[in-house]
Motif scaffolding. Structure first.
Motif, PDB file in Angstrom:
ATOM      1  N   ARG A   1       0.859  -1.139  -0.142  1.00  0.00           N
ATOM      2  CA  ARG A   1       0.099   0.080   0.033  1.00  0.00           C
ATOM      3  C   ARG A   1       0.997   1.146   0.064  1.00  0.00           C
ATOM      4  O   ARG A   1       2.219   1.166   0.470  1.00  0.00           O
ATOM      5  CB  ARG A   1      -0.923   0.064   1.191  1.00  0.00           C
ATOM      6  N   LEU A   2       0.325   2.296  -0.334  1.00  0.00           N
ATOM      7  CA  LEU A   2       0.915   3.443  -0.416  1.00  0.00           C
ATOM      8  C   LEU A   2       0.697   4.254   0.983  1.00  0.00           C
ATOM      9  O   LEU A   2      -0.400   3.961   1.598  1.00  0.00           O
ATOM     10  CB  LEU A   2       0.484   4.617  -1.472  1.00  0.00           C
ATOM     11  N   ALA A   3       1.576   5.149   1.610  1.00  0.00           N
ATOM     12  CA  ALA A   3       1.364   5.889   2.709  1.00  0.00           C
ATOM     13  C   ALA A   3       0.033   6.617   2.653  1.00  0.00           C
ATOM     14  O   ALA A   3       0.031   7.546   1.676  1.00  0.00           O
ATOM     15  CB  ALA A   3       2.394   6.508   3.060  1.00  0.00           C
TER      16      ALA A   3
ATOM     17  N   VAL B   1       5.814   7.511  -8.083  1.00  0.00           N
ATOM     18  CA  VAL B   1       4.738   8.168  -7.588  1.00  0.00           C
ATOM     19  C   VAL B   1       4.992   8.186  -5.873  1.00  0.00           C
ATOM     20  O   VAL B   1       5.570   7.521  -5.335  1.00  0.00           O
ATOM     21  CB  VAL B   1       3.427   7.103  -7.634  1.00  0.00           C
ATOM     22  N   VAL B   2       4.673   9.539  -5.566  1.00  0.00           N
ATOM     23  CA  VAL B   2       5.209   9.769  -4.146  1.00  0.00           C
ATOM     24  C   VAL B   2       4.001   9.958  -3.249  1.00  0.00           C
ATOM     25  O   VAL B   2       4.238   9.787  -1.880  1.00  0.00           O
ATOM     26  CB  VAL B   2       6.026  11.177  -4.186  1.00  0.00           C
ATOM     27  N   GLY B   3       2.833   9.794  -3.732  1.00  0.00           N
ATOM     28  CA  GLY B   3       1.683   9.830  -2.756  1.00  0.00           C
ATOM     29  C   GLY B   3       0.310  10.159  -3.462  1.00  0.00           C
ATOM     30  O   GLY B   3       0.352  10.142  -4.707  1.00  0.00           O
ATOM     31  N   LEU B   4      -0.657  10.361  -2.308  1.00  0.00           N
ATOM     32  CA  LEU B   4      -2.053  10.695  -3.031  1.00  0.00           C
ATOM     33  C   LEU B   4      -2.485  12.016  -2.729  1.00  0.00           C
ATOM     34  O   LEU B   4      -2.112  12.780  -1.867  1.00  0.00           O
ATOM     35  CB  LEU B   4      -3.009   9.781  -2.298  1.00  0.00           C
ATOM     36  N   ALA B   5      -3.350  12.769  -3.609  1.00  0.00           N
ATOM     37  CA  ALA B   5      -4.047  13.888  -3.170  1.00  0.00           C
ATOM     38  C   ALA B   5      -5.598  13.564  -2.693  1.00  0.00           C
ATOM     39  O   ALA B   5      -5.985  12.838  -3.528  1.00  0.00           O
ATOM     40  CB  ALA B   5      -3.996  14.985  -4.340  1.00  0.00           C
ATOM     41  N   GLY B   6      -6.177  14.310  -1.846  1.00  0.00           N
ATOM     42  CA  GLY B   6      -7.612  14.016  -1.479  1.00  0.00           C
ATOM     43  C   GLY B   6      -8.179  15.575  -1.106  1.00  0.00           C
ATOM     44  O   GLY B   6      -7.653  16.398  -0.834  1.00  0.00           O
ATOM     45  N   ALA B   7      -9.370  15.285  -1.028  1.00  0.00           N
ATOM     46  CA  ALA B   7     -10.376  16.519  -0.915  1.00  0.00           C
ATOM     47  C   ALA B   7     -11.853  15.766  -0.112  1.00  0.00           C
ATOM     48  O   ALA B   7     -12.155  14.872  -0.630  1.00  0.00           O
ATOM     49  CB  ALA B   7     -10.651  17.390  -1.920  1.00  0.00           C
ATOM     50  N   GLY B   8     -11.541  16.409   0.899  1.00  0.00           N
ATOM     51  CA  GLY B   8     -13.153  15.989   1.759  1.00  0.00           C
ATOM     52  C   GLY B   8     -13.126  14.494   2.126  1.00  0.00           C
ATOM     53  O   GLY B   8     -14.201  13.660   2.221  1.00  0.00           O
TER      54      GLY B   8
END
Length: 416
Positions: A136-138, A230-237
């Motif tokens: 999994r990604l952090a 890929v270094v990570g994920l972006a999110g909103a709400g």
């Protein structure tokens, strides 16, 4: 820690098979997986009449994993169709299948397993078939819309999001990631395939065939954002909104699948005394200790033909290794030294691989043409054939497999 290529030493008086002339009265299989089921079926075919218990950590009967990223994910199959055997076939095995029982500890000397529910199960022979868990990604567990694909439940959850979503980013350009990208594109989603390597399945098939596969994906509308990490994920709400690349760019997404490989499920064996190093380390007979064996994705065994330890994550090995371990439990003196085989289906392409395809191998096409996307490619290292790959040429690929067998037999004897 043993060196690469070393395998567990045999106990005093321990032979190549069970370790004595006395056959086990009861066998315990930890993992209701393809490899675990193969072991059970082979034991019965070979005449074993003793008791068999199978512990499975999922609530489902044993099912097949290859269809999860294709037929189940696309909706072409109902989930039940992925079951490896009908219930009456499982019943005919006269084995005790215990579902929803997660193993948490193994006592090697007593050959007993404790589960999370407190159940204790013991046998004369224990087979470890716990497979791998998805990497999994952090931070991914904090965002809705981010998936892995390892289990049947994973496939159904991902399908639910794909049906409702529009933009998918697949993180990981290996076999699983490439299959998911193809399936989702055929469902009509906007699909981006991201990963650090130069092409789809570059690590598995090398640059020549990976380039052909990249052309197929691009032609079918998959956006390839490869060659950058890929270094990570972006999110909103609380929901994922994109995938962040090393350059700082964010690839927009409604749904993300993280397909960056698997980690052998060996945490529960940490205090067992077994050698754990990228899997359960075994000898040439898939034996980790006297009376304890490992099969399938979790097993890292000594391949005598190669003279080194090997761990394979594919469906064919799960079946063949289960059969080999059943033979070992019953005293057969046969080291397990297969020619590996795997396949993948993406769009209208079926790739079949026999043997090993090293990145530095010399590749030549012996049947068909790359441009026609119908060919057989041969992989050689030092003039010796190590593998063959067929693209939509199954019969010719099977015939070419003999060159791999000959090459393996001609391999230099392992040094000791």
């Amino acid at each position: 820690m043993r060196n690469e290529g070393d395998a567990p030493e045999k106990s005093a008086g321990q032979g190549a098979g069970q370790g004595s002339d006395q056959l086990p009265g009861r066998v315990l299989v930890v993992g209701a997986s393809a490899s675990g089921l193969s072991t059970v079926e082979a034991l019965r075919r070979k005449g074993f009449a003793g008791g068999i218990t199978v512990l499975g950590d999922e609530p489902h009967v044993p099912y097949d994993r290859p269809p999860l990223s294709k037929q189940v994910l696309s909706g072409a199959w109902e989930p039940e169709r992925a079951a490896l055997r009908a219930q009456e076939q499982l019943t005919s095995l006269d084995a005790e299948f215990l579902y929803g029982e997660t193993a948490v500890a193994l006592d090697v000397k007593a050959r007993s397993v404790r589960t999370a529910s407190g159940r204790e199960a013991a046998a004369d022979a224990v087979v470890i078939a716990t497979g791998v868990r998805a990497r999994r990604l952090a931070g991914q567990d904090d965002l809705a819309g981010v998936h892995v694909l390892r289990s049947l439940d994973d496939a159904l959850a991902l399908r639910g999001d794909l049906v409702a979503g529009r933009r998918l980013v697949v993180v990981g350009e290996g076999v699983l990631g490439s299959e998911i990208a193809a399936t989702a594109r055929m469902l009509g989603l906007e699909v981006t395939l991201a990963g650090p390597l130069a092409g789809p399945m570059a690590l598995q098939v090398g640059p020549v065939v990976s380039g052909v596969l990249a052309g197929l994906h691009a032609e079918r509308g998959v956006s390839l954002r490869l060659g950058e990490g890929v270094v990570g994920l972006a999110g909103a709400g609380g929901r994922v909104s994109g995938v962040r690349l090393a350059s700082g760019e964010v690839l927009p997404a409604d749904v993300v699948v993280v397909a960056i490989g698997g980690i052998p499920a060996t945490e529960w064996l940490a205090d067992s005394g077994l050698t754990l190093d990228n899997g359960v380390v075994c000898d040439a007979y898939c034996r980790a200790a006297e009376g304890v064996y490992a099969v399938g994705d979790v097993a890292r065994w000594h391949h005598e033909g190669l003279g080194r330890l090997l761990r394979l994550e594919n469906r064919t090995n799960a079946t063949e290794q289960g059969m080999a371990v059943a033979g070992g439990i019953l005293g057969e003196d046969r080291p397990y030294a297969p020619v590996p085989y795997f396949w993948t289906d993406q769009f209208d392409a079926k790739l079949q691989v026999h043997g090993f395809l090293p990145a530095d191998a010399e590749v030549d096409v012996i049947e068909g043409e790359l441009a026609a996307r119908r060919f057989v490619a041969r992989y050689r290292v030092g003039g010796r054939v190590t593998g063959v790959l067929g693209w939509n040429m199954p019969k010719q690929t099977r015939l070419a497999r003999q060159e791999v067998v000959d090459g393996l037999e001609a391999a230099p004897a392992p040094s000791h």
